[in-house]
Design a protein around this motif. Structure first.
Motif, short mmCIF file in Angstrom:
data_model
loop_
_atom_site.label_atom_id
_atom_site.label_comp_id
_atom_site.label_asym_id
_atom_site.label_seq_id
_atom_site.Cartn_x
_atom_site.Cartn_y
_atom_site.Cartn_z
N PHE A 85 0.84 -1.12 -0.06
CA PHE A 85 -0.06 -0.01 -0.08
C PHE A 85 0.84 1.27 0.02
O PHE A 85 1.90 1.44 0.71
CB PHE A 85 -0.83 0.00 1.18
CG PHE A 85 -2.02 -1.02 1.22
CD1 PHE A 85 -3.24 -0.80 0.77
CD2 PHE A 85 -1.58 -2.21 1.89
CE1 PHE A 85 -4.24 -1.97 0.49
CE2 PHE A 85 -2.53 -3.39 1.89
CZ PHE A 85 -4.16 -3.07 1.44
N THR A 86 0.42 2.17 -0.93
CA THR A 86 1.00 3.35 -0.83
C THR A 86 -0.19 4.26 -0.62
O THR A 86 -1.18 4.41 -1.35
CB THR A 86 1.94 3.75 -2.17
OG1 THR A 86 3.13 2.88 -2.28
CG2 THR A 86 2.47 5.22 -1.96
N ALA A 87 0.26 5.64 0.31
CA ALA A 87 -0.70 6.57 0.23
C ALA A 87 -0.03 7.84 -0.01
O ALA A 87 1.18 8.01 0.19
CB ALA A 87 -1.18 6.61 1.90
N VAL A 88 -1.02 8.60 -0.51
CA VAL A 88 -0.46 10.30 -1.01
C VAL A 88 -1.46 11.13 -0.12
O VAL A 88 -2.47 10.84 0.06
CB VAL A 88 -0.54 10.28 -2.38
CG1 VAL A 88 0.40 9.45 -3.16
CG2 VAL A 88 -1.92 10.08 -3.05
N LYS A 89 -0.81 12.28 0.23
CA LYS A 89 -1.50 13.29 1.00
C LYS A 89 -1.50 14.38 0.07
O LYS A 89 -0.52 15.05 -0.40
CB LYS A 89 -0.71 13.47 2.03
CG LYS A 89 -1.42 14.57 3.16
CD LYS A 89 -0.57 14.69 4.36
CE LYS A 89 -0.88 16.16 5.26
NZ LYS A 89 0.05 16.37 6.54
N MET A 90 -2.95 15.04 -0.01
CA MET A 90 -3.13 16.34 -0.52
C MET A 90 -3.79 17.39 0.05
O MET A 90 -4.59 17.19 1.00
CB MET A 90 -3.60 15.74 -2.02
CG MET A 90 -3.17 14.91 -2.72
SD MET A 90 -4.26 14.36 -4.00
CE MET A 90 -5.12 13.12 -2.96
N ARG A 91 -3.40 18.72 -0.13
CA ARG A 91 -4.21 19.54 0.35
C ARG A 91 -4.82 20.54 -0.68
O ARG A 91 -4.40 20.36 -1.82
CB ARG A 91 -3.09 20.76 1.01
CG ARG A 91 -2.72 20.22 2.57
CD ARG A 91 -2.22 21.15 3.29
NE ARG A 91 -1.38 20.50 4.67
CZ ARG A 91 -2.36 20.43 5.67
NH1 ARG A 91 -3.59 20.92 5.63
NH2 ARG A 91 -1.66 19.98 6.61
N GLU A 92 -5.85 21.16 -0.67
CA GLU A 92 -6.76 21.89 -1.51
C GLU A 92 -5.80 22.90 -1.99
O GLU A 92 -4.98 23.70 -1.34
CB GLU A 92 -7.81 22.56 -0.95
CG GLU A 92 -8.91 23.02 -2.06
CD GLU A 92 -10.14 23.52 -1.43
OE1 GLU A 92 -11.23 23.62 -2.20
OE2 GLU A 92 -10.33 23.72 -0.04
N SER A 93 -5.51 23.19 -3.45
CA SER A 93 -4.84 24.02 -4.17
C SER A 93 -5.26 25.38 -3.71
O SER A 93 -6.36 25.84 -3.81
CB SER A 93 -4.72 23.86 -5.65
OG SER A 93 -3.87 24.81 -6.34
N ARG A 94 -4.33 26.31 -3.73
CA ARG A 94 -4.50 27.61 -3.53
C ARG A 94 -4.32 28.49 -4.82
O ARG A 94 -4.64 29.73 -4.94
CB ARG A 94 -3.39 28.45 -2.42
CG ARG A 94 -3.71 27.70 -1.11
CD ARG A 94 -2.85 28.52 -0.04
NE ARG A 94 -3.15 28.03 1.28
CZ ARG A 94 -2.35 28.67 2.34
NH1 ARG A 94 -1.61 29.67 2.08
NH2 ARG A 94 -2.63 28.22 3.39
N ASP A 95 -3.94 27.75 -5.59
CA ASP A 95 -3.70 28.53 -7.19
C ASP A 95 -4.91 28.13 -8.20
O ASP A 95 -5.07 28.95 -8.95
CB ASP A 95 -2.44 27.90 -7.60
CG ASP A 95 -1.06 28.35 -6.87
OD1 ASP A 95 -0.99 29.39 -6.26
OD2 ASP A 95 -0.20 27.48 -6.80
N ILE A 96 -5.40 26.93 -8.12
CA ILE A 96 -6.34 26.56 -9.02
C ILE A 96 -7.61 25.79 -8.24
O ILE A 96 -7.52 24.90 -7.66
CB ILE A 96 -5.95 25.39 -9.79
CG1 ILE A 96 -4.74 25.96 -10.98
CG2 ILE A 96 -6.82 25.16 -11.04
CD1 ILE A 96 -4.03 25.00 -11.69
N GLY A 98 -10.56 23.95 -7.00
CA GLY A 98 -10.99 22.76 -7.17
C GLY A 98 -9.99 21.68 -7.08
O GLY A 98 -10.26 20.53 -7.22
N ASP A 99 -8.83 22.08 -7.32
CA ASP A 99 -7.54 21.06 -7.58
C ASP A 99 -7.12 21.01 -6.20
O ASP A 99 -7.36 21.48 -5.14
CB ASP A 99 -6.67 21.67 -8.49
CG ASP A 99 -6.94 21.77 -10.02
OD1 ASP A 99 -8.04 21.30 -10.10
OD2 ASP A 99 -6.00 22.16 -10.63
#
Length: 594
Positions: A85-96, A98-99
C-alpha cells in the motif's frame, strides 16, 4: 452586536487557516496530468472512489479518506504473495480552485495495510501542484470509459469528442494535453507538431510537473517520427537487434545506427504513461558477440577489423547513453563495460607497433569527445516526475547506481587512454613512464582524471609490469592490490586498474600467422587463449576443437558450455545466427584454416 459578527468571523478564520469542507472533495478529477480519471463521492460519513481508467502503467487509487483538512488516496499493488500500500496526502490548491496539491507520500511504498500507509507519510519539500485536477466535463468520463473497454488502446479514441472537450475548456493545459494525446494515438503528426508549437508557452508555465513532462514527451515523439521517416533514427536499428531479418547483421545495423542524426525511442501517448523499454538483453548480447568477433579478428591478425568492431560497440553504448531513460542508460553502460574490456585486450596484446597504438589512441580520443556531451543524470529529465512519489527510495537508489556505473565507465576509458600512452613508451624507448610528463607524445596534457576523486589517475611500476588505476567508488587508495568488482555491488571496495605486462599475455600473430592445429595453438599461446565471454566460468578460455584444421569456439549466447564437461563438444552446433533469435542455439566458430 457581538453575536452579529460571530458567524462572519468564523468564516474568515476558516478561510485563513485553510479549513476545507468535506463536500468540496466530491467530484471527478484527472490524476497526474491525464494518467487516470477518478470520481470521489460522499457516502454516509465516508468517501467512495471510482477509478474510471488508467490506460497503462499508472496505479489506480483504491480508497479516499478525508482527515484534518487533507485528502488521502490509497493505492494498492501486488508484491509477490502480499499486497503493498502507498498513500498520498493532498491539500486543496491555493492556485487553481477545485484542484488538490500533492504534499506527501508513504515513505517506503511497501506498507502492510491502508492505515500504516497513511500514518507513515513523509512531507515533500515542494508540493506537486494539481496532482488532482477538477474535470467535471461528462464527455471526458465517457471518453475514458470507451478507452477502458477497448482492446486496441494505442489507436482507439474519439477525435470528435476530444475536440469537443477542448472547445469547452480551450485554455486549460490539461485538456490541451488530452487533445494532443488523441492526435498522437491517431498519428496525426503534422497537426500534433503545429499545436505543440502553438501551446508550448502554456505548458512551460503550467505548475503541474507532469503536464510539462508530457508536453516534452510529445515533442520528442514528433522529432523521433521525423527522424524515422528520414531513416535517421538509431533507435529503429537498435530495435532490430532482437528480431533481425535474413540478411541483417549486427555489424550492418550498428554501422547504420552510428551514422544517424539522433536516437529517440518510439514514445507512447501520455495517457499510456509507460514509455518504450529498450531491449536490455539484445544490446548486451550484440556487444558480447562483436567482442568475440573482434578477438577472432585479432587471432587472424586483422587489427583493422578488430578496431572497427570495438568502435561500433562503443558507439552503440554512447547512443544508448544519450537522453533517453534510466533503463537505456543502464543498457549503454553495460555495453560500454563490455567494449572497454575488449579494448583492453586489443591494446595490451594486438598492438604490436607504435603506429598500432597511435591509431587506437586517436580513435578512442575521438570517441571520448562524444562522451563529453553525455551526462549520467540526463535521464532524470525524461523520467515521469511522479515516479519519485511512488518509488522515492527505488528511484534514488537506481539513480545513484547509474551515476556510479557511469563513473566506472569513465574511469576505464581514461585508463585505456593512459595505458595506450604507457605502452607506446614501452615500444618506442623500451621503458614505462616515471612521471606524468612521460606519457607524451600521446597524452600531451598529462594524465586524465579519475572521476571518483577529480584527480589524475595513478600508476605504479612493478618488476615485470606497469599498473594504472582509479580509486573506484569507495574512493580509497588500495594501490591496485585487489580489483573492483561490480558483482559485489555498484559501490564496493577495490580499485579499477589496467596492468600492462612487459610481454603480452596473448601474443596475437600477424596476418595469416595463426597456427592451424591444436598442438600448434597451444605452443603459440602458452598462457591459453583469451576468455570466452559466453562461458559459464567467466575466466575460462576459448575452446580448441582438435580437427583438421583446428577450430576455435565460443559457446555463444545460449551459454551451453556445460556440454564441454559432459564430453559432447562434437559435433559442433551450427554457427550462431542472430536472425534465429538474439539468444538461440549456435556457437561462434573460427576456422583456423580459412
Amino acid at each position: 452586536m457581538i453575536r452579529k459578527w460571530i458567524f462572519p468571523a468564523l468564516l474568515f478564520l476558516a478561510a485563513v487557516t485553510g479549513c476545507t469542507n468535506k463536500s468540496t472533495v466530491e467530484g471527478t478529477y484527472l490524476v497526474n496530468g491525464i494518467s487516470a480519471l477518478v470520481s470521489i463521492e460522499k457516502k454516509d460519513d465516508s468517501l467512495s472512489i471510482n477509478a474510471i481508467n488508467a490506460v497503462e502503467g499508472f496505479p489506480l487509487p483504491q480508497k479516499a479518506v478525508f482527515r484534518k483538512n487533507c485528502l488521502f488516496l490509497v493505492f494498492m499493488s501486488n508484491m509477490g504473495n502480499y499486497n503493498s500500500f502507498t498513500a498520498v496526502k493532498m491539500r486543496e490548491s491555493r492556485d487553481i480552485p477545485g484542484d488538490w496539491d500533492l504534499t506527501g507520500a508513504t515513505k517506503s511504498g511497501c506498507s502492510a495495510n491502508e492505515d500504516t500507509a497513511m500514518e507513515n507519510i513523509v512531507e515533500m519539500s515542494r508540493p506537486f501542484a494539481s496532482f488532482l485536477h477538477r474535470a467535471d466535463d461528462p464527455n471526458l468520463k465517457s471518453y475514458f470509459e470507451n478507452m477502458e473497454t477497448s482492446s486496441n488502446k494505442q489507436s482507439i479514441c474519439d477525435m470528435e469528442k476530444a475536440a469537443e472537450i477542448l472547445r469547452q475548456n480551450p485554455e486549460d493545459p490539461y485538456y490541451r494535453i488530452f487533445y494532443l494525446d488523441c492526435l498522437m494515438r491517431k498519428e496525426k503528426w503534422l497537426e500534433l507538431e503545429k499545436k505543440l508549437s502553438e501551446w508550448r508557452k502554456s505548458f512551460d508555465v503550467c505548475p503541474n510537473q507532469s503536464i510539462t513532462y508530457f508536453s516534452k514527451a510529445l515533442a520528442r515523439a514528433v522529432e523521433g517520427h521525423k527522424l524515422s521517416k528520414e531513416g535517421q533514427n538509431a533507435s529503429d536499428y537498435f530495435m532490430k537487434l532482437s528480431s533481425m531479418n535474413p540478411g541483417d547483421s549486427y555489424v550492418s545495423l550498428l554501422e547504420k545506427a552510428s551514422l544517424c542524426r539522433g536516437n529517440i525511442p518510439r514514445e507512447k501517448p501520455p495517457s499510456m504513461m509507460m514509455g518504450p523499454i529498450p531491449d536490455f538483453l539484445g544490446g548486451q548480447v550484440c556487444a558480447k558477440v562483436l567482442r568475440m568477433e573482434s578477438i577472432f579478428a585479432m587471432l587472424k591478425g586483422d587489427n583493422q577489423r578488430a578496431l572497427h568492431l570495438l568502435t561500433l560497440t562503443y558507439r552503440m553504448g554512447q547512443i544508448y547513453r544519450g537522453k533517453t531513460n534510466m533503463i537505456s542508460n543502464l543498457v549503454g553502460i553495460a555495453v560500454w563495460a563490455i567494449t572497454e574490456s575488449g579494448m583492453e585486450m586489443y591494446i595490451l596484446n594486438a598492438c604490436r607497433t607504435p603506429d598500432d597504438l597511435r591509431e587506437f589512441f586517436m580513435n578512442l580520443r575521438e570517441l571520448r569527445k562524444k562522451d563529453q556531451s553525455l551526462h549520467y543524470d540526463d535521464y532524470m529529465e525524461l523520467e515521469n516526475p511522479i515516479a519519485a512519489v511512488f518509488a522515492p527510495v527505488s528511484l534514488e537508489k537506481h539513480g545513484e547506481e547509474v551515476r556510479t556505473r557511469w563513473n566506472v565507465g569513465e574511469a576505464r576509458a581514461n585508463l585505456l587512454l593512459s595505458a595506450a600512452a604507457a605502452r607506446y613508451g614501452l615500444l618506442t624507448i623500451d621503458k614505462f613512464p616515471v612521471s606524468s610528463a612521460d606519457f607524451s607524445p600521446l597524452l600531451t596534457t598529462g594524465l586524465p582524471k579519475d572521476p571518483f576523486i577529480k584527480e589524475s589517475v595513478r600508476f605504479i611500476e612493478k618488476m615485470d609490469s606497469f599498473v594504472l588505476y582509479s580509486m573506484g567508488p569507495d574512493q580509497k587508495d588500495d594501490s591496485a592490490a585487489f580489483p573492483y568488482d561490480p558483482t559485489n555491488g555498484a559501490i564496493s571496495s577495490g580499485d579499477i586498474f589496467i596492468e600492462i605486462p612487459r610481454m603480452p599475455k596473448y601474443p596475437f600473430p600477424k596476418k595469416d600467422g595463426l597456427a592451424t592445429t591444436k598442438e600448434g595453438l597451444s605452443r603459440q599461446f602458452p598462457n591459453g587463449l583469451p576468455p570466452d565471454v559466453f562461458h559459464d566460468n567467466r575466466n575460462a578460455s576459448l575452446t580448441i576443437i582438435d580437427s583438421v584444421p583446428a577450430k576455435i569456439v565460443s559457446f555463444g549466447p545460449d551459454t551451453d558450455s556445460n556440454r564441454a564437461a559432459q564430453g559432447s563438444l562434437l559435433p559442433l552446433d551450427s554457427p550462431y545466427d542472430p536472425t534465429n533469435g538474439v539468444v538461440s542455439n549456435g556457437d561462434l566458430i573460427l576456422d583456423t584454416g580459412l
